[in-house]
Design an enzyme around this catalytic site. Structure first.
Site, PDB file in Angstrom:
ATOM      1  N   ASP A 115      45.158 -40.164 -49.972  1.00 54.79           N
ATOM      2  CA  ASP A 115      44.661 -41.311 -49.204  1.00 54.79           C
ATOM      3  C   ASP A 115      43.392 -41.820 -49.848  1.00 54.79           C
ATOM      4  O   ASP A 115      42.648 -41.040 -50.464  1.00 54.79           O
ATOM      5  CB  ASP A 115      44.382 -40.923 -47.752  1.00 54.79           C
ATOM      6  N   ASP A 131      51.096 -46.207 -46.745  1.00 55.69           N
ATOM      7  CA  ASP A 131      50.828 -46.363 -45.308  1.00 55.69           C
ATOM      8  C   ASP A 131      50.800 -47.836 -44.916  1.00 55.69           C
ATOM      9  O   ASP A 131      51.268 -48.217 -43.836  1.00 55.69           O
ATOM     10  CB  ASP A 131      49.500 -45.710 -44.928  1.00 55.69           C
TER      11      ASP A 131
END
Length: 155
Positions: A115, A131
């Site tokens: 991330d 995402d």
């Protein structure tokens, strides 16, 4: 026939973009490092997420593999069943498939998802390109479904 050729290409292209951004972050950031990207809006932060959104269900890789396979299977089946459907429907499904595969690749190869995007103006989970695909894809599908339901009520 053209859609059947274009769709896999788009999915591969989207996955390649997701993986390229993740590769850049892993290659140029130390774990936990934060750099301003768009001041006061977005920073880049290298995190390893072993859970789902907001790091829930950490270290449950078998569960994520099972859920991912089910979602990807359903989305792929629905995409093939509706290959002549609206471009919005196909776009939502393509984004969901690409996002699911992008994060699945990370989980299989590394045991975690990379991330990197941190919103500086709100306290929100750090997320990645895949995402974003998943979120936008689900929103598009919800809007398509709402539109179809609304049209069905009017008829």
């Amino acid at each position: 026939m053209k859609r059947k050729i274009t769709i896999p290409f788009l999915i591969v292209l989207l996955i390649a973009l997701d993986q390229a951004v993740k590769y850049y972050i892993v290659s140029n950031f130390s774990l936990g490092q934060v750099r301003k990207f768009i001041p006061k809006i977005v920073s880049l932060t290298y995190l390893r997420n072993t859970g789902a959104a907001f790091s829930i269900l950490e270290n449950q890789q078998w569960f994520f593999a099972l859920i991912t396979c089910a979602v990807l299977g359903a989305a792929s089946w629905y995409l093939l069943k509706n290959i002549q459907g609206s471009k919005w429907l196909l776009t939502g499904l393509i984004l969901i498939i690409a996002g699911g595969l992008g994060n699945f690749i990370d989980r299989i190869q590394q045991g975690f998802v990379v991330d990197m995007f941190q919103l500086d103006f709100v306290n929100f989970a750090i997320f990645n390109v895949a995402d974003m695909y998943l979120t936008i894809g689900v929103v598009i599908l919800l809007l398509v479904i709402l539109k179809e339901e609304t049209n069905g009520i009017e008829n």
